[in-house]
Scaffold this motif. Structure first.
Motif, PDB file in Angstrom:
ATOM      1  N   ASN A 355       0.796  -1.223   0.000  1.00 24.59           N
ATOM      2  CA  ASN A 355       0.000   0.000   0.000  1.00 24.59           C
ATOM      3  C   ASN A 355       0.835   1.282   0.000  1.00 24.59           C
ATOM      4  O   ASN A 355       0.371   2.328  -0.450  1.00 24.59           O
ATOM      5  N   ARG A 526      -1.014  -5.551  -3.147  1.00 22.16           N
ATOM      6  CA  ARG A 526      -2.187  -5.038  -3.862  1.00 22.16           C
ATOM      7  C   ARG A 526      -2.047  -5.387  -5.341  1.00 22.16           C
ATOM      8  O   ARG A 526      -0.948  -5.362  -5.896  1.00 22.16           O
ATOM      9  N   ASP A 530      -8.289  -5.626  -7.079  1.00 19.21           N
ATOM     10  CA  ASP A 530      -8.711  -5.649  -5.679  1.00 19.21           C
ATOM     11  C   ASP A 530     -10.089  -5.045  -5.443  1.00 19.21           C
ATOM     12  O   ASP A 530     -10.867  -5.556  -4.634  1.00 19.21           O
TER      13      ASP A 530
END
Length: 650
Positions: A355, A526, A530
């Motif tokens: 992230n 990620r 997603d």
């Protein structure tokens, strides 16, 4: 009017006969001889010598999910259904709506070529024409960087072959050159060629390494995002085409470097703790930078206190929230093998990121490249749910980080294998949930469950090969017994497929969701898809420490004896009713959803939109180009009736 005595006797006989028939019918219901729906209602009544079916077991798997108990997983499934319903019910259905929503969300006109992209997406049966938030989030900060600087970086980052960047170069609607090539860039080119006729001239810098690259300090990123917000505007009379002949694109006629070459400022951090770099991209008040924040306070942001199950999947992979708790428990964070990051915001495309990274995500090559190790094939011998084993399976190699005889226990895959090993867990109590004896359907933490027998009966997890060790993997000879490889048809014999990270993301995740089994996912990475996948509706999220694995498995598989058959008091054993239908429901929902949003066509649609948006941020006139129409020219294409057109116009 009076009724004669004979008629009264006849009426009495008819009524008595009907009453007797009702009694017999109910008796047959009790014996389970009527329809399944009626029988399921009466089977909740405890009768002598008849087995009691848990009152909170859900038989039907279609329709809105109604939790039958207060287990946190049941409640999380219901919450996920509600979020998904909002997602479904707010989709744009016309070009007009899509354009209007774009301007409302982003404060800009859509990029040039947006109408072509829309028709392309509709032709390929896109499910949600609005869900491209990942693209917009990835590209937002680049609006703060001069386009010519971005072009210079994209054109030249490949030149130092030790830094792991490839270059793909598009001119006149063709891929004309590939620089510092690798199998990844070669695969990506086959995808780009599907849409290249719509694209402007551009250079694409692509990460060749397994692990992500860009970590911009939080304070710098906030400044970039503010500048992006400040530049939003809906100019009139913009040009619906990209600018031709711009400088700073790669000169494909020579191998010579340009007179000025921007420095991406890469630095090597192989084998170092990643959180030392990652925390710089976190807010000052976050757990990663605020050492005074208690662990319990951070966990409460994403974990349920009951059983430790994941309540917020997004935050469960947020290094600013949970990074300090797993920095010594994940190979990438503890001892990453190919870490060459930069703190400068550079436009590099990558297959995955954590992230805190600012890499530009694109659909991973393993999802596009046909590889039998990663592709789900309808020809696979995939069993129906009812014929699968009540077991969780995982196979893999010891990848994930640079391993030595001193640090291997800190690697995430090794921890998974150990936590479901019946020998290792023989005397290790773990926390699960147990139904409260006096309150059916309600649960409490049960902290002294010994999982050895359960693990032996319901898990099949192990390594097939050792690798990525320094200086070699001989130290594993006395640690793990290698298991045979299990191709997909073998794995699909189990109901539960757990998927964890390797060096980076796992390329088999799509296949797991597409199968008739239920995917269980633990990751810090990620990916492009997603926002399309809803935890607790399409898959089961798991903590990256795996401390909830037994809470998850006992929920679906069940454990122990029901209340009337078990002891009470300090020696009482745990009891978790079997939630068979819930497991099947999630598996079916994930499988059907994958057919709508994870297709190869969806990868093409995503890449097309990504490169249109990317082309604009690289354009010197990016504030003065775009589509400024209202979308009405595609009303006929969208099948909008004249009355509907008038309503939209007013």
């Amino acid at each position: 009017m009076t009724i004669s005595k004979p008629r009264r006797r006849l009426l009495f006989v008819v009524i008595a006969s009907l009453a007797l028939l009702a009694i017999v019918a109910n008796f047959l219901v009790f014996l389970g001889l009527t329809g399944a729906d009626i029988a399921s209602q009466f089977s909740r009544i405890p009768l002598p010598r008849l087995s009691r079916k848990p009152w909170h077991s859900q038989d039907k798997i279609d329709g809105p999910y109604q939790p039958r108990d207060a287990h946190p997983i049941s409640l999380l499934m219901a919450e996920a259904d509600k979020r998904w319903a909002v997602y479904e019910n707010t989709r744009s259905t016309t070009f007009r709506q899509t354009v209007a929503k774009y301007r409302t969300r982003y404060g800009r006109h859509p990029p040039p070529g947006f109408k072509d992209w829309y028709r392309f997406a509709r032709k390929k049966n896109v499910h949600n024409i609005d869900d491209f938030e990942q693209i917009m989030d990835d590209l937002r900060p680049f609006w703060a960087i001069e386009p010519k600087v971005l072009r210079n970086l994209a054109a030249n980052m490949w030149r130092d072959d030790k830094t792991g960047v490839a270059g793909i170069h598009i001119r006149n609607h063709k891929v004309v050159k590939e620089s510092n090539k690798s199998w990844r860039s070669e695969t990506l080119i086959t995808l780009v060629e599907k849409i290249v006729k719509y694209l402007p001239d551009m250079d694409i810098a692509m990460n060749r390494l397994d692990q992500p690259r860009v970590v911009v300090p939080w304070e710098d990123m906030q400044a970039y995002l503010k500048k992006e917000r400040d530049t939003r505007q809906l100019r009139p009379n913009v040009k619906n085409e990209y600018t031709a002949g711009m400088d700073d694109l790669l000169n494909i006629t020579t191998e010579d470097a340009p007179a000025h070459q921007e420095d991406p400022e890469w630095f090597a951090a192989h084998g170092k703790q990643y959180m030392e770099t990652a925390k710089l991209a976190c807010p000052p008040e976050s757990h990663a930078r605020n050492h005074d924040m208690p662990k319990a306070e951070a966990e409460a942001l994403y974990k349920n206190r009951m059983g430790g199950v994941i309540a917020n999947f997004n935050l469960s992979s947020d290094l600013c929230t949970m990074g300090p708790e797993i920095q010594d428990q994940h190979g990438f964070l503890y001892s990453g093998s190919t870490i060459i990051p930069t703190k400068r915001l550079v436009p590099v495309f990558g297959e995955c990121k954590v992230n805190v990274n600012s890499d530009i995500l694109f659909p991973a090559n393993m999802y596009w490249k046909h590889d039998e190790r990663y592709d789900y094939d309808e020809k696979h011998d995939d069993l129906d749910w009812e014929h699968k084993s009540d077991s969780m399976i995982w196979r893999g190699v010891t990848s994930g980080g640079a391993q030595t005889s001193d640090n291997w226990q800190k690697m995430h895959r090794q921890r998974l294998v150990r936590i479901v090993n019946s020998t290792i867990m023989a005397n290790q109590p773990v926390r699960i949930l147990s139904e409260q004896p006096e309150k059916p359907g309600e649960y409490e933490n049960f902290r002294h469950f010994h999982p050895a027998d359960f693990a032996a009966n319901h898990t099949d997890v192990g390594f097939t090969e050792s690798m990525s060790c320094v200086p070699d993997c001989a130290f594993y000879n006395d640690v793990f017994s290698m298991k045979p490889k299990a191709p997909f048809p073998e794995q699909f014999k189990q109901k539960y497929l757990v998927d964890v990270d390797g060096h980076s993301f796992s390329g088999r995740w799509h296949a797991f969701i597409e199968s008739k089994s239920l995917g269980i996912k633990a990751t810090i990475f990620r990916e492009w898809h997603d926002s399309r996948l809803f935890a607790w509706r399409h898959f089961v999220p798991m903590d990256n420490r795996y401390d909830d694995v037994y809470s998850i498995l006992t929920y679906f598989i069940g454990l122990g004896a029901p209340p009337e058959e078990r002891a009470v008091g300090p020696t009482a054993e745990a009891y978790v009713p079997r939630h068979e239908a819930e497991g099947k429901r999630l598996a079916n929902q994930g499988r059907e959803w994958a057919k709508k949003v994870l297709r190869r066509e969806d990868i093409e649609i995503y890449m097309f939109r990504l490169l249109l948006e990317y082309g604009r941020i690289m354009d010197d006139n990016r504030d003065r180009i775009g589509y400024d129409g209202d979308g009405s020219e595609l009303d006929k294409y969208d099948g909008v009736a004249k009355t509907d057109q008038d309503q939209v116009a007013h």
